[in-house]
Design a protein around this motif. Structure first.
Motif, PDB file in Angstrom:
ATOM      1  N   GLU A   1      20.263  65.389  17.364  1.00  0.00           N
ATOM      2  CA  GLU A   1      20.453  63.937  17.453  1.00  0.00           C
ATOM      3  C   GLU A   1      21.004  63.402  16.143  1.00  0.00           C
ATOM      4  N   LEU A   2      21.876  62.406  16.270  1.00  0.00           N
ATOM      5  CA  LEU A   2      22.516  61.771  15.121  1.00  0.00           C
ATOM      6  C   LEU A   2      22.107  60.313  15.069  1.00  0.00           C
ATOM      7  N   LEU A   3      21.749  59.838  13.880  1.00  0.00           N
ATOM      8  CA  LEU A   3      21.465  58.417  13.669  1.00  0.00           C
ATOM      9  C   LEU A   3      22.504  57.874  12.699  1.00  0.00           C
ATOM     10  N   ILE A   4      23.127  56.754  13.080  1.00  0.00           N
ATOM     11  CA  ILE A   4      24.127  56.095  12.243  1.00  0.00           C
ATOM     12  C   ILE A   4      23.531  54.756  11.818  1.00  0.00           C
ATOM     13  N   PHE A   5      23.437  54.540  10.510  1.00  0.00           N
ATOM     14  CA  PHE A   5      22.740  53.358  10.010  1.00  0.00           C
ATOM     15  C   PHE A   5      23.285  52.953   8.646  1.00  0.00           C
TER      16      PHE A   5
ATOM     17  N   TRP B   1       8.472  67.637  12.026  1.00  0.00           N
ATOM     18  CA  TRP B   1       8.413  67.162  13.403  1.00  0.00           C
ATOM     19  C   TRP B   1       9.596  67.678  14.207  1.00  0.00           C
ATOM     20  N   GLY B   2       9.535  67.480  15.505  1.00  0.00           N
ATOM     21  CA  GLY B   2      10.643  67.813  16.382  1.00  0.00           C
ATOM     22  C   GLY B   2      11.831  66.902  16.114  1.00  0.00           C
ATOM     23  N   VAL B   3      12.946  67.212  16.737  1.00  0.00           N
ATOM     24  CA  VAL B   3      14.175  66.442  16.516  1.00  0.00           C
ATOM     25  C   VAL B   3      13.980  64.969  16.870  1.00  0.00           C
ATOM     26  N   GLY B   4      13.476  64.688  18.075  1.00  0.00           N
ATOM     27  CA  GLY B   4      13.298  63.295  18.494  1.00  0.00           C
ATOM     28  C   GLY B   4      12.363  62.528  17.590  1.00  0.00           C
ATOM     29  N   ALA B   5      11.244  63.132  17.229  1.00  0.00           N
ATOM     30  CA  ALA B   5      10.277  62.463  16.353  1.00  0.00           C
ATOM     31  C   ALA B   5      10.855  62.252  14.956  1.00  0.00           C
ATOM     32  N   THR B   6      11.640  63.203  14.482  1.00  0.00           N
ATOM     33  CA  THR B   6      12.272  63.052  13.160  1.00  0.00           C
ATOM     34  C   THR B   6      13.216  61.853  13.161  1.00  0.00           C
ATOM     35  N   ILE B   7      14.026  61.740  14.208  1.00  0.00           N
ATOM     36  CA  ILE B   7      14.948  60.605  14.287  1.00  0.00           C
ATOM     37  C   ILE B   7      14.170  59.307  14.514  1.00  0.00           C
ATOM     38  N   ASP B   8      13.095  59.343  15.300  1.00  0.00           N
ATOM     39  CA  ASP B   8      12.246  58.154  15.467  1.00  0.00           C
ATOM     40  C   ASP B   8      11.733  57.671  14.116  1.00  0.00           C
TER      41      ASP B   8
ATOM     42  N   TRP C   1      18.387  68.467  13.794  1.00  0.00           N
ATOM     43  CA  TRP C   1      18.798  69.587  14.647  1.00  0.00           C
ATOM     44  C   TRP C   1      17.775  70.705  14.570  1.00  0.00           C
ATOM     45  N   GLU C   2      17.726  71.448  15.666  1.00  0.00           N
ATOM     46  CA  GLU C   2      16.793  72.571  15.759  1.00  0.00           C
ATOM     47  C   GLU C   2      17.590  73.868  15.672  1.00  0.00           C
ATOM     48  N   ASP C   3      17.160  74.774  14.786  1.00  0.00           N
ATOM     49  CA  ASP C   3      17.866  76.047  14.655  1.00  0.00           C
ATOM     50  C   ASP C   3      17.392  77.053  15.703  1.00  0.00           C
ATOM     51  N   ALA C   4      17.963  78.234  15.690  1.00  0.00           N
ATOM     52  CA  ALA C   4      17.667  79.271  16.687  1.00  0.00           C
ATOM     53  C   ALA C   4      16.212  79.724  16.644  1.00  0.00           C
ATOM     54  N   ASP C   5      15.534  79.509  15.508  1.00  0.00           N
ATOM     55  CA  ASP C   5      14.129  79.895  15.377  1.00  0.00           C
ATOM     56  C   ASP C   5      13.174  78.759  15.731  1.00  0.00           C
ATOM     57  N   GLY C   6      13.709  77.615  16.151  1.00  0.00           N
ATOM     58  CA  GLY C   6      12.872  76.479  16.512  1.00  0.00           C
ATOM     59  C   GLY C   6      12.516  75.569  15.357  1.00  0.00           C
ATOM     60  N   LYS C   7      13.041  75.841  14.167  1.00  0.00           N
ATOM     61  CA  LYS C   7      12.782  75.010  12.989  1.00  0.00           C
ATOM     62  C   LYS C   7      13.682  73.776  13.044  1.00  0.00           C
ATOM     63  N   VAL C   8      13.152  72.629  12.661  1.00  0.00           N
ATOM     64  CA  VAL C   8      13.910  71.378  12.694  1.00  0.00           C
ATOM     65  C   VAL C   8      14.333  70.990  11.287  1.00  0.00           C
ATOM     66  N   TRP C   9      15.565  70.522  11.189  1.00  0.00           N
ATOM     67  CA  TRP C   9      16.184  70.151   9.924  1.00  0.00           C
ATOM     68  C   TRP C   9      16.805  68.765  10.041  1.00  0.00           C
ATOM     69  N   LEU C  10      16.937  68.085   8.909  1.00  0.00           N
ATOM     70  CA  LEU C  10      17.639  66.803   8.843  1.00  0.00           C
ATOM     71  C   LEU C  10      18.730  66.939   7.792  1.00  0.00           C
ATOM     72  N   THR C  11      19.967  66.686   8.190  1.00  0.00           N
ATOM     73  CA  THR C  11      21.119  66.865   7.312  1.00  0.00           C
ATOM     74  C   THR C  11      21.848  65.538   7.148  1.00  0.00           C
ATOM     75  N   TYR C  12      22.279  65.261   5.910  1.00  0.00           N
ATOM     76  CA  TYR C  12      23.052  64.052   5.642  1.00  0.00           C
ATOM     77  C   TYR C  12      24.043  64.331   4.517  1.00  0.00           C
ATOM     78  N   ASN C  13      25.060  63.490   4.408  1.00  0.00           N
ATOM     79  CA  ASN C  13      26.064  63.636   3.352  1.00  0.00           C
ATOM     80  C   ASN C  13      25.541  63.117   2.022  1.00  0.00           C
ATOM     81  N   GLU C  14      25.792  63.855   0.965  1.00  0.00           N
ATOM     82  CA  GLU C  14      25.435  63.396  -0.382  1.00  0.00           C
ATOM     83  C   GLU C  14      26.324  62.206  -0.751  1.00  0.00           C
TER      84      GLU C  14
END
Length: 136
Positions: free
Chosen positions: A54-58, A13-20, A85-98
């Motif tokens: 977008e960043l979500l803190i939880f 999904w897009g950034v907003g939908a991923t965070i939703d 976050w969306e990369d230069a190619d329009g791909k959306v990623w979700l990153t978090y700390n291990e």
């Protein structure tokens, strides 16, 4: 993929939908959502361009408090965060700390092991819900 203590997962999904989706999964798991930060929106208000980010803190005090009781410095990395976050190619990623990286970074002892495992397992489940179209 793990990178310097971070895990990055592709999202369908897009950034907003991923965070939703992540926010819904977090609240559904009785976690508190402390903040949602729209970095791209803030950048635009300052006159800068930034791809959607977008960043979500939880989290939950039941998960984080044992780590802070072990080493209070772990509070700098708590509550947990996830960045869509969306990369230069329009791909959306979700990153978090291990969670293991957190434990290593702060030198957490054996008494924190079960909390670290719970955070690791819980984050992976929430991220799957937020990014994988096969998970409802």
């Amino acid at each position: 993929m793990g990178d310097q203590g971070m895990v990055t997962v592709a999202s369908a999904w897009g950034v907003g939908a991923t965070i939703d989706r992540l926010q819904a999964a977090a609240t559904g798991a009785d976690l508190l959502v402390f903040a949602r930060i729209d970095h791209a929106g803030n950048a635009a208000r300052a006159g800068f361009e930034l791809r959607p980010t977008e960043l979500l803190i939880f989290g939950n005090p039941r998960g984080g408090t044992p780590l802070m009781r072990d080493r209070q410095t772990s509070g700098i990395d708590l509550p947990v965060k996830a960045l869509a976050w969306e990369d230069a190619d329009g791909k959306v990623w979700l990153t978090y700390n291990e969670a293991r990286w957190l434990a290593d970074r702060h030198g957490l002892g054996a008494g924190s092991e079960s909390a670290v495992e719970a955070i690791e397992t819980g984050l992976a489940r929430l991220v799957r819900h937020a990014t994988d179209p096969a998970v409802q």
